[in-house]
Scaffold this motif. Structure first.
Motif, mmCIF file in Angstrom:
data_model
loop_
_atom_site.group_PDB
_atom_site.id
_atom_site.type_symbol
_atom_site.label_atom_id
_atom_site.label_comp_id
_atom_site.label_asym_id
_atom_site.label_seq_id
_atom_site.Cartn_x
_atom_site.Cartn_y
_atom_site.Cartn_z
ATOM 1 N N ASN A 150 0.916 -1.259 0.105
ATOM 2 C CA ASN A 150 0.032 0.154 0.047
ATOM 3 C C ASN A 150 0.910 1.248 0.031
ATOM 4 O O ASN A 150 0.542 2.250 0.767
ATOM 5 C CB ASN A 150 -0.923 -0.052 1.125
ATOM 6 N N CYS A 151 1.911 1.190 -1.006
ATOM 7 C CA CYS A 151 2.624 2.523 -0.967
ATOM 8 C C CYS A 151 1.882 3.671 -1.830
ATOM 9 O O CYS A 151 1.154 3.413 -2.744
ATOM 10 C CB CYS A 151 4.135 2.131 -1.846
ATOM 11 N N ILE A 152 2.315 4.764 -1.118
ATOM 12 C CA ILE A 152 1.793 6.092 -1.553
ATOM 13 C C ILE A 152 2.859 7.085 -1.984
ATOM 14 O O ILE A 152 3.513 7.245 -0.901
ATOM 15 C CB ILE A 152 0.835 6.810 -0.646
ATOM 16 N N GLU A 153 3.084 7.448 -2.920
ATOM 17 C CA GLU A 153 3.968 8.486 -3.614
ATOM 18 C C GLU A 153 3.130 9.825 -4.435
ATOM 19 O O GLU A 153 2.480 9.452 -5.363
ATOM 20 C CB GLU A 153 4.913 7.790 -4.784
ATOM 21 N N ALA A 154 3.559 10.887 -3.764
ATOM 22 C CA ALA A 154 2.986 12.082 -4.323
ATOM 23 C C ALA A 154 1.391 11.786 -4.373
ATOM 24 O O ALA A 154 0.751 12.403 -5.258
ATOM 25 C CB ALA A 154 3.323 12.293 -5.757
ATOM 26 N N ARG A 171 -0.521 9.324 -4.578
ATOM 27 C CA ARG A 171 -0.977 8.302 -5.422
ATOM 28 C C ARG A 171 -0.387 6.953 -5.138
ATOM 29 O O ARG A 171 0.531 6.760 -4.815
ATOM 30 C CB ARG A 171 -0.883 8.798 -7.025
ATOM 31 N N PRO A 172 -1.360 5.948 -5.137
ATOM 32 C CA PRO A 172 -0.830 4.410 -4.961
ATOM 33 C C PRO A 172 0.091 4.276 -5.954
ATOM 34 O O PRO A 172 0.192 4.467 -7.242
ATOM 35 C CB PRO A 172 -2.178 3.767 -5.318
ATOM 36 N N THR A 173 1.324 3.290 -5.568
ATOM 37 C CA THR A 173 2.181 3.001 -6.378
ATOM 38 C C THR A 173 2.688 1.553 -5.932
ATOM 39 O O THR A 173 2.664 1.438 -4.579
ATOM 40 C CB THR A 173 3.385 3.912 -6.608
ATOM 41 N N PRO A 174 3.280 0.560 -6.803
ATOM 42 C CA PRO A 174 3.619 -0.546 -6.505
ATOM 43 C C PRO A 174 4.925 -0.180 -5.323
ATOM 44 O O PRO A 174 5.701 0.618 -5.793
ATOM 45 C CB PRO A 174 4.182 -1.410 -7.727
ATOM 46 N N CYS A 175 4.881 -0.988 -4.321
ATOM 47 C CA CYS A 175 6.059 -0.838 -3.313
ATOM 48 C C CYS A 175 7.447 -1.176 -4.016
ATOM 49 O O CYS A 175 8.374 -0.509 -3.707
ATOM 50 C CB CYS A 175 5.962 -1.550 -2.386
ATOM 51 N N LYS A 176 7.581 -1.860 -5.149
ATOM 52 C CA LYS A 176 8.675 -2.291 -5.710
ATOM 53 C C LYS A 176 9.139 -1.209 -6.484
ATOM 54 O O LYS A 176 10.259 -1.011 -7.027
ATOM 55 C CB LYS A 176 8.664 -3.399 -6.785
ATOM 56 N N ASN A 177 8.396 -0.060 -6.837
ATOM 57 C CA ASN A 177 8.523 1.042 -7.561
ATOM 58 C C ASN A 177 9.346 2.337 -6.426
ATOM 59 O O ASN A 177 9.817 3.238 -6.999
ATOM 60 C CB ASN A 177 7.502 1.767 -8.472
ATOM 61 N N ALA A 178 8.693 2.181 -5.335
ATOM 62 C CA ALA A 178 9.075 3.107 -4.085
ATOM 63 C C ALA A 178 10.138 2.802 -3.255
ATOM 64 O O ALA A 178 10.891 3.369 -2.748
ATOM 65 C CB ALA A 178 7.724 3.353 -3.274
ATOM 66 N N VAL A 179 10.476 1.314 -3.278
ATOM 67 C CA VAL A 179 11.699 1.082 -2.495
ATOM 68 C C VAL A 179 12.579 -0.011 -3.112
ATOM 69 O O VAL A 179 12.170 -0.899 -3.944
ATOM 70 C CB VAL A 179 10.815 -0.054 -1.293
ATOM 71 N N GLN A 180 13.700 0.618 -3.095
ATOM 72 C CA GLN A 180 14.738 -0.346 -3.725
ATOM 73 C C GLN A 180 14.969 -1.882 -2.828
ATOM 74 O O GLN A 180 15.579 -1.774 -1.773
ATOM 75 C CB GLN A 180 16.337 0.121 -3.809
ATOM 76 N N ALA A 181 14.154 -3.016 -3.412
ATOM 77 C CA ALA A 181 14.178 -3.952 -2.761
ATOM 78 C C ALA A 181 15.586 -4.706 -2.232
ATOM 79 O O ALA A 181 15.737 -5.055 -0.953
ATOM 80 C CB ALA A 181 13.375 -5.148 -3.251
ATOM 81 N N PHE A 182 16.387 -4.796 -3.203
ATOM 82 C CA PHE A 182 17.638 -5.364 -2.814
ATOM 83 C C PHE A 182 18.698 -4.501 -1.850
ATOM 84 O O PHE A 182 19.570 -5.027 -1.410
ATOM 85 C CB PHE A 182 18.370 -5.742 -4.004
ATOM 86 N N ALA A 183 18.436 -3.248 -1.940
ATOM 87 C CA ALA A 183 19.083 -2.425 -1.215
ATOM 88 C C ALA A 183 18.600 -2.227 0.254
ATOM 89 O O ALA A 183 19.299 -1.567 1.070
ATOM 90 C CB ALA A 183 19.374 -0.805 -2.094
#
Length: 148
Positions: A122-126, A128-140
């Motif tokens: 349930n990531c929110i960017e600006a 608006r909902p966004t997939p968390c994989k687009n908001a958080v660098q998973a491997f970092a």
């Protein structure tokens, strides 16, 4: 023999310094439907208090992330212990708990270990909902579990 093991465990706990000790940590991974899953296995974790932290690295701008934390015997469904909202960058405390497996879980956890999973969803960017994989660098990004 069982008393000896318990006495040894209590001695180890008494010898632990008062500050939080690092116990375990692993990198996060992409999961279903754009979620990010952060999981770590704890060995010999019965009746110990823990803090669960997420060290998140953002992909671009600031976002808000829902972090659901579960505890289980590794390989079996878990029970949710916390739901928090965090930023997509920096270190955030997402849960604090005392791990105390019931008598059915105890034997299984001696063999399989206890697992702590944090799902970022349930990531929110600006606004608006966004997939968390687009908001958080998973491997970092990583989950860390510390003894309290």
């Amino acid at each position: 023999m069982f008393r000896t093991a318990i006495a040894f465990m209590l001695t180890l706990l008494a010898a632990a310094p008062a500050s939080a000790q690092f116990t375990a940590g692993t990198a996060c991974r992409e999961h279903n439907n754009g979620e990010v899953r952060c999981a770590v296995r704890l060995d010999n974790a019965a009746y110990i208090s823990f803090n669960v932290l997420i060290n998140a690295t953002s992909v671009r701008g600031d976002a808000r992330v829902q972090a659901d934390t579960y505890v289980s015997t590794c390989g079996s469904p878990g029970r949710m212990i916390a739901r928090t909202n965090i930023a997509n960058s920096g270190t955030s405390l997402v849960a604090s708990f005392t791990h105390s497996p019931n008598t059915v879980e105890f034997g299984a956890q001696l063999l399989a270990g206890a697992c702590v999973e944090v799902f970022l969803l349930n990531c929110i960017e600006a606004g608006r909902p966004t997939p968390c994989k687009n908001a958080v660098q998973a491997f970092a990004s990583r989950v860390e579990v510390h003894m309290r």
